[in-house]
Design a protein around this motif. Structure first.
Motif, mmCIF file in Angstrom:
data_model
loop_
_atom_site.group_PDB
_atom_site.id
_atom_site.type_symbol
_atom_site.label_atom_id
_atom_site.label_comp_id
_atom_site.label_asym_id
_atom_site.label_seq_id
_atom_site.Cartn_x
_atom_site.Cartn_y
_atom_site.Cartn_z
ATOM 1 N N ARG A 182 0.834 -1.189 0.000
ATOM 2 C CA ARG A 182 0.000 0.000 0.000
ATOM 3 C C ARG A 182 0.867 1.236 0.000
ATOM 4 O O ARG A 182 1.897 1.286 0.653
ATOM 5 N N LEU A 183 0.431 2.206 -0.733
ATOM 6 C CA LEU A 183 1.133 3.470 -0.734
ATOM 7 C C LEU A 183 0.647 4.272 0.457
ATOM 8 O O LEU A 183 -0.522 4.597 0.561
ATOM 9 N N ILE A 184 1.517 4.556 1.366
ATOM 10 C CA ILE A 184 1.127 5.341 2.526
ATOM 11 C C ILE A 184 1.833 6.685 2.451
ATOM 12 O O ILE A 184 3.044 6.761 2.618
ATOM 13 N N PRO A 185 1.104 7.730 2.123
ATOM 14 C CA PRO A 185 1.744 9.042 2.030
ATOM 15 C C PRO A 185 2.431 9.392 3.332
ATOM 16 O O PRO A 185 1.820 9.308 4.400
ATOM 17 N N LYS A 213 -4.007 13.452 -4.930
ATOM 18 C CA LYS A 213 -5.163 12.555 -4.765
ATOM 19 C C LYS A 213 -6.365 13.083 -5.528
ATOM 20 O O LYS A 213 -7.071 12.333 -6.197
ATOM 21 N N PHE A 219 -2.305 9.159 -8.017
ATOM 22 C CA PHE A 219 -1.862 7.899 -7.432
ATOM 23 C C PHE A 219 -2.462 6.676 -8.126
ATOM 24 O O PHE A 219 -2.140 5.551 -7.789
ATOM 25 N N LYS A 220 -3.366 6.897 -9.057
ATOM 26 C CA LYS A 220 -3.862 5.759 -9.830
ATOM 27 C C LYS A 220 -2.765 5.229 -10.743
ATOM 28 O O LYS A 220 -2.741 4.058 -11.088
ATOM 29 N N CYS A 221 -1.865 6.121 -11.156
ATOM 30 C CA CYS A 221 -0.805 5.730 -12.097
ATOM 31 C C CYS A 221 0.587 5.783 -11.491
ATOM 32 O O CYS A 221 1.514 5.190 -12.030
ATOM 33 N N LYS A 244 7.043 2.378 -6.207
ATOM 34 C CA LYS A 244 6.894 1.218 -7.098
ATOM 35 C C LYS A 244 6.328 1.660 -8.440
ATOM 36 O O LYS A 244 5.635 2.687 -8.528
ATOM 37 N N LYS A 287 3.846 1.693 -11.335
ATOM 38 C CA LYS A 287 2.464 1.340 -11.660
ATOM 39 C C LYS A 287 2.303 1.553 -13.153
ATOM 40 O O LYS A 287 3.142 1.143 -13.938
ATOM 41 N N PRO A 322 -11.096 -2.444 4.039
ATOM 42 C CA PRO A 322 -11.915 -1.294 3.654
ATOM 43 C C PRO A 322 -13.066 -1.715 2.740
ATOM 44 O O PRO A 322 -12.850 -2.448 1.769
ATOM 45 N N MET A 364 -6.581 -3.255 -7.734
ATOM 46 C CA MET A 364 -5.641 -2.614 -6.814
ATOM 47 C C MET A 364 -4.292 -2.308 -7.443
ATOM 48 O O MET A 364 -3.400 -1.794 -6.766
ATOM 49 N N SER A 365 -4.129 -2.644 -8.724
ATOM 50 C CA SER A 365 -2.893 -2.202 -9.379
ATOM 51 C C SER A 365 -2.933 -0.683 -9.574
ATOM 52 O O SER A 365 -1.898 -0.052 -9.718
ATOM 53 N N CYS A 366 -4.121 -0.111 -9.574
ATOM 54 C CA CYS A 366 -4.257 1.355 -9.594
ATOM 55 C C CYS A 366 -4.742 1.878 -8.240
ATOM 56 O O CYS A 366 -4.186 2.811 -7.698
ATOM 57 N N HIS A 367 -5.801 1.240 -7.715
ATOM 58 C CA HIS A 367 -6.459 1.778 -6.505
ATOM 59 C C HIS A 367 -5.801 1.248 -5.230
ATOM 60 O O HIS A 367 -6.480 0.633 -4.405
ATOM 61 N N ASP A 368 -4.525 1.481 -5.101
ATOM 62 C CA ASP A 368 -3.824 0.941 -3.937
ATOM 63 C C ASP A 368 -3.312 2.018 -2.995
ATOM 64 O O ASP A 368 -2.635 1.714 -2.019
ATOM 65 N N GLU A 369 -3.617 3.270 -3.291
ATOM 66 C CA GLU A 369 -3.102 4.304 -2.396
ATOM 67 C C GLU A 369 -3.886 4.335 -1.085
ATOM 68 O O GLU A 369 -5.019 3.858 -1.028
ATOM 69 N N ASP A 370 -3.256 4.866 -0.083
ATOM 70 C CA ASP A 370 -3.900 4.945 1.219
ATOM 71 C C ASP A 370 -5.217 5.717 1.103
ATOM 72 O O ASP A 370 -5.246 6.814 0.557
ATOM 73 N N GLY A 371 -6.274 5.124 1.598
ATOM 74 C CA GLY A 371 -7.565 5.813 1.578
ATOM 75 C C GLY A 371 -8.309 5.720 0.260
ATOM 76 O O GLY A 371 -9.325 6.403 0.062
ATOM 77 N N ALA A 372 -7.835 4.868 -0.656
ATOM 78 C CA ALA A 372 -8.465 4.786 -1.985
ATOM 79 C C ALA A 372 -9.945 4.425 -1.884
ATOM 80 O O ALA A 372 -10.801 5.057 -2.508
ATOM 81 N N GLU A 373 -10.234 3.413 -1.079
ATOM 82 C CA GLU A 373 -11.615 2.949 -0.987
ATOM 83 C C GLU A 373 -12.514 4.037 -0.390
ATOM 84 O O GLU A 373 -13.648 4.230 -0.834
#
Lengths: 122, 437
Positions: free
Chosen positions: A2-5, A45, A50-52, A57, A59, B37, B68-77
């Motif tokens: 997970r990407l954690i800012p 955001k 952050f989708k791309c 890592k 994406k 989530p 989740m290859s795109c929607h993996d950032e914190d808080g995405a859901e």
């Protein structure tokens, strides 16, 4: 993963490094020490960056760390990043295809510079 | 439903036998909690994901990339759910006050006999959603009263929003292509109830597959059951679909229902293939309306519960379950019915539940606006409509919660996760069930 800012506090050592690098950069108009990480992340955001992109890592697009490594310390680094996300140029994706880069929905130069510097600080 | 009754029911089925844990006595404090989530998806169907409206991602979805290859950032859901639930292209009929996001706490354990999945989630309301639709006497006829909140009659204030809460788990054992990447979205399509381009009765009546399997609407289906996965009308033949099923191309669907299964300590057992189907046998609940007269078939036994029906002012006050073997008697049409009398539209029965449809048990409680549900799923089921859970196995799972009187798309759901049963530490899974001592 997970990407954690990172929070601004956790970010401090990196920002110090970037600030030192910026001292030697003639065009780093916004000092890294002044980067508002929370504002940059919020803008990213809001624009689905952050989708791309992720921080560390690959994406659909390259990791911000990879982008930072390429442009950090270069005189035109900030300008190139801002141009990239304000003019929507064709970009090559990690899968080899091309598409137009997303255009950020702000024209506020301060916000754009802050985002660019945040990326460069990775 | 009193917890003691549930425990007695479970004990009667031998769940407390020597080789199985007593699910009421599992020490969950020793088992790690995974926070999953859940978010409101609106009408983000299989087809929408592959459309240009899914900006910059249609190509990736068609290629089979994971959500989740795109929607993996914190808080995405949270971001997605909170945006969709407010209304817009993916939610044409927003429900006022509905949560766009929920945190589902998941714990998992197993022993030689069963898997135990414990879920906790907050409810939007300060009451448990354990009531379901009623049959209401209007002075002449018995008519359905209470509908899910996405229905127009509720949104226009013509009917109360009454619908049971649900907790659903979809399970794939790796045999459904795409499920490991895109989870439940493999089963959610345009044309289904409450989705874009919803079916018409005429279309269903003219459809060879749906008429062959005797269905009157369009519900969840998996892509390979259609010659064009994005067109529900292109169903393959029953014979072709039987071959898919025999090859394991289906997902298990366990649904704990706060009214229709909770009343007798069970969860229903179904699967998704060409439709959302029930397992073989007899489900834990059935309709209580007579097919011809629409009058109730059963009413409460006044000798046992003190009343034969309720009225609207008694809603949300007590457990209003109609349980065939406990508190129901055949309906008496001459019992002096008055306008406003209400009897549950569904009858529940553990005794009548039979076969593969009766595999799953559950213990549930609601306290301080939080449901706690423990699903009890036997290991090693051999029915041809079940996914057999086994020690060491890894499964792709999707979770969904229906909260606040709603059904169909009105749920909060998860991206696909992996569930392991006692897998080794180096095997990466999101949730790893621990073996009970």
């Amino acid at each position: 993963m997970r990407l954690i800012p990172p929070s601004s506090k956790k970010f401090a050592p990196i920002m110090i490094s970037v600030a030192m690098a910026a001292m030697f950069s003639v065009s780093a108009n916004v000092l890294a020490a002044e980067v508002d990480a929370d504002a940059a992340i919020a803008l990213a955001k809001k624009n689905n960056c952050f989708k791309c992109h992720a921080i560390d890592k690959t994406k659909k697009g390259p990791a911000y760390k990879k982008i930072a490594a390429k442009y950090k310390g270069k005189a035109d680094g900030e300008d190139k990043l801002i141009k990239n996300f304000t003019t929507g140029p064709k970009v090559k994706l990690e899968d080899g295809t091309e598409e137009d880069h997303k255009v950020i929905d702000t024209k506020d130069l301060k916000e754009l510079k802050n985002l660019a510097q945040w990326i460069l600080s990775q | 439903m009193k917890k003691t009754l549930l425990l007695l029911s479970l004990a009667a089925l031998g769940i407390g036998s020597a080789c199985a844990a007593d699910p009421a006595k599992i020490n969950w404090s020793n088992i790690s909690v995974v926070k999953v989530p859940l978010f409101y998806p609106g009408q983000s169907t299989y087809e929408w994901l592959r459309s240009d409206a899914h900006k910059g991602a249609a190509k990736e979805v068609k290629r089979g990339d994971a959500c989740m290859s795109c929607h993996d950032e914190d808080g995405a859901e949270k971001d997605i759910g909170n945006k969709i639930v407010k209304g817009g292209p993916l939610e044409p009929m927003p429900v006022a006050g509905k949560s766009g996001y929920k945190e589902l706490k998941v714990q998992a354990a197993y022993d030689d006999k069963n898997a135990y999945l414990r879920f906790q989630w907050p409810t939007d309301n300060a009451y448990p959603g354990s009531e379901h639709q009623y049959l209401r006497f209007d002075g002449k006829e018995w008519k359905v009263s209470g509908y899910p909140k996405l229905d127009k009659v509720v949104q226009e204030g013509k009917q109360p929003g009454i619908y049971e809460d649900r907790m659903s788990v979809m399970i794939d054992d790796g045999k459904v292509a795409g499920f490991a990447q895109q989870g439940c979205w493999q089963s959610c399509h345009d044309g289904q109830r409450d989705n874009p381009k919803q079916f018409t009765k005429e279309e269903v009546a003219a459809n060879p597959l749906l008429t062959a399997i005797k269905k009157g609407d369009v519900r969840k289906y998996l892509p390979d059951t259609r010659t064009d996965p994005s067109d529900w009308k292109t169903g393959k033949t029953v014979e072709e679909i039987a071959k898919l099923k025999a090859a394991g191309y289906f997902v298990d669907l366990i649904q704990w229902r706060a009214h229709r299964s909770h009343a007798v300590g069970m969860a229903d057992d179904g699967y998704v293939l060409e439709w959302r189907l029930g397992d073989a046998g007899k489900d834990v609940f059935g309709g209580n309306a007579d097919a011809k007269t629409h009058a109730p078939k059963f009413m409460w036994d006044a000798k046992k519960v003190g009343y034969k029906s309720i009225t609207a002012d008694q809603l949300r006050k007590g457990d209003h379950f109609l349980i065939r073997e406990q508190n129901a008697v055949p309906f008496d049409p001459n019992a002096g019915w008055k306008e406003g009398d209400m009897i549950p539209d569904y009858l529940t029965s553990r005794e009548d539940a039979k076969g593969s449809a009766a595999d799953n048990n559950a213990i549930a409680s609601w306290k301080d606006s939080m449901w706690t549900v423990v699903l009890i799923r036997p290991l090693g089921l051999t029915n041809d409509d079940d996914k057999a859970l086994k020690e060491g196995g890894v499964y792709n799972v999707g979770f969904a919660v229906h909260d606040d009187n709603i059904t169909t798309r009105g749920h909060q759901i998860s991206f696909v996760k992996t569930l392991g049963l006692g897998v080794k530490k180096d095997a990466k899974v999101d949730i790893n069930a621990v073996k009970l001592p």
